[in-house]
Scaffold this active site. Structure first.
Site, PDB file in Angstrom:
ATOM      1  CG  ASP A   1      26.492 -14.718 -25.910  1.00  0.00           C
ATOM      2  OD1 ASP A   1      25.609 -14.682 -26.830  1.00  0.00           O
ATOM      3  OD2 ASP A   1      27.401 -14.903 -25.961  1.00  0.00           O
TER       4      ASP A   1
ATOM      5  CE  LYS B   1      27.835  -8.297 -28.595  1.00  0.00           C
ATOM      6  NZ  LYS B   1      28.682  -9.315 -29.348  1.00  0.00           N
TER       7      LYS B   1
ATOM      8  CD  GLN C   1      31.469 -10.992 -29.318  1.00  0.00           C
ATOM      9  OE1 GLN C   1      30.874  -9.587 -28.528  1.00  0.00           O
ATOM     10  NE2 GLN C   1      30.684 -10.684 -30.848  1.00  0.00           N
TER      11      GLN C   1
HETATM   12  N1  GUN Z   1      29.796 -13.018 -32.508  1.00  0.00           N
HETATM   13  C1  GUN Z   1      29.326 -12.784 -33.216  1.00  0.00           C
HETATM   14  N2  GUN Z   1      27.444 -12.618 -33.005  1.00  0.00           N
HETATM   15  C2  GUN Z   1      27.660 -13.102 -31.508  1.00  0.00           C
HETATM   16  C3  GUN Z   1      26.966 -13.394 -30.083  1.00  0.00           C
HETATM   17  O1  GUN Z   1      25.756 -13.356 -30.964  1.00  0.00           O
HETATM   18  N3  GUN Z   1      26.931 -13.253 -29.240  1.00  0.00           N
HETATM   19  C4  GUN Z   1      28.867 -13.823 -28.699  1.00  0.00           C
HETATM   20  N4  GUN Z   1      29.042 -13.658 -27.728  1.00  0.00           N
HETATM   21  N5  GUN Z   1      29.409 -13.629 -29.612  1.00  0.00           N
HETATM   22  C5  GUN Z   1      29.059 -13.368 -30.939  1.00  0.00           C
END
Ligand code: GUN
Length: 281
Positions: free
Chosen positions: A116, A49, A93
């Site tokens: 998110d 990211k 996350q």
């Molecule tokens: N862990 C796996 N996929 C995601 C996601 O799309 N967002 C977040 N915050 N954690 C994740």
């Protein structure tokens, strides 16, 4: 043989479209990622990211907290990020350590910075058919269908999985595009037979290569949201070779939905900045 839905190509087209939008903003959007603990997969995702933000000219920071962080300490960090006008998007996350609730954490993120799409306000807006920030993975699924001009309106979409982050929002997004939507889950009876009714089958069940050609109607489009490491190899929830024999289009793992998730996150960050920049001038 079926068409392979290439998430890398679709993501590139999203980035191309975003470049103009980013250039037009009077500020540089900033994403803050909060990483609790040291889960290896999460560390990899967080790095990707940050790297993508850098490539697009967005600002990013990763706030690392120990797995033992107290709930109130995490909330204090989120409050600081909520108040910081230089931060436009916040993502915690997942998964979180067992003593922290993802639901309570999502509520502590400002709904306007919740890239998110997990804050109840954003989940509610999505369920009303007027999304502000849709969760990134299901948004990526729909973006892929759009890119490849796969018809959704009036078609039967079956979503396997009912998670807050994939299954439920995927169903909402497909419903918004006028699909007839069925959600299947671990308690669904004769699940293969229900799946085999789908024109569009979205698989997010979390079981390696569980879906084979017997689950798929000839000519269907199959989107594989799973990701697992099996004997050192990345595979999805779909047995791709088997399904390719009957489907008209299949998304692979890796290189399908994965790249789309990050692209949609970047899109949400730019959108968040657009919604907030009058405040940060
Ligand atoms: N862990 C796996 N996929 C995601 C996601 O799309 N967002 C977040 N915050 N954690 C994740």
């Amino acid at each position: 043989m079926s068409l392979i839905l290439d998430g890398k190509i679709v993501a590139q087209s999203v980035y191309g479209r975003m470049a103009e939008e980013i250039a037009a903003l009077p500020i540089r959007p900033k994403l803050s990622v909060v990483l609790v603990g040291e889960d290896p997969a999460s560390q990899t995702y967080v790095k990707s990211k940050a790297a993508r933000c850098e490539q697009l000219g967005l600002q990013s920071e990763t706030v690392r907290l120990p797995a033992t962080v107290l709930e109130n300490e995490l909330y204090a960090v989120l409050e600081t990020l909520n108040e910081d006008v230089s931060v436009h998007g916040i993502l915690v996350q997942l998964p979180l350590p067992a003593h922290l609730s993802k639901y309570d954490v999502a509520r502590r993120i400002s709904a306007m910075k919740d890239v998110d799409g997990l804050h109840p306000e954003n989940a509610g807006l999505l369920s009303q058919g007027r999304p502000r920030f849709a969760p990134c993975t299901p948004a990526g699924v729909v973006e892929m269908l759009d890119f490849y001009k796969i018809p959704v309106d009036g078609r039967h979409a079956v979503v396997i999985g009912r998670s807050e982050i994939v299954g439920k929002p995927a169903a909402q997004l497909l419903l918004q595009r006028n699909a007839t939507v069925t959600i299947c889950h671990s308690r669904t009876q004769s699940i293969e037979n229900v799946a085999a009714l789908a024109d569009i089958l979205v698989v997010a069940m979390g079981k390696p290569q569980a879906v084979d050609r017997n689950w798929v109607k000839p000519g269907a489009t199959v989107i594989d949201v799973g990701i697992h490491r099996v004997a050192g190899k990345l595979v999805g929830d779909v047995h791709t070779e088997s399904v390719q024999e009957v489907a008209s289009a299949v998304s692979p793992v890796p290189g399908g939905v994965g790249p789309m998730t990050i692209a949609m996150l970047m899109q949400n960050v730019v959108r968040a900045a657009g919604l907030q920049y009058p405040r940060s001038n």
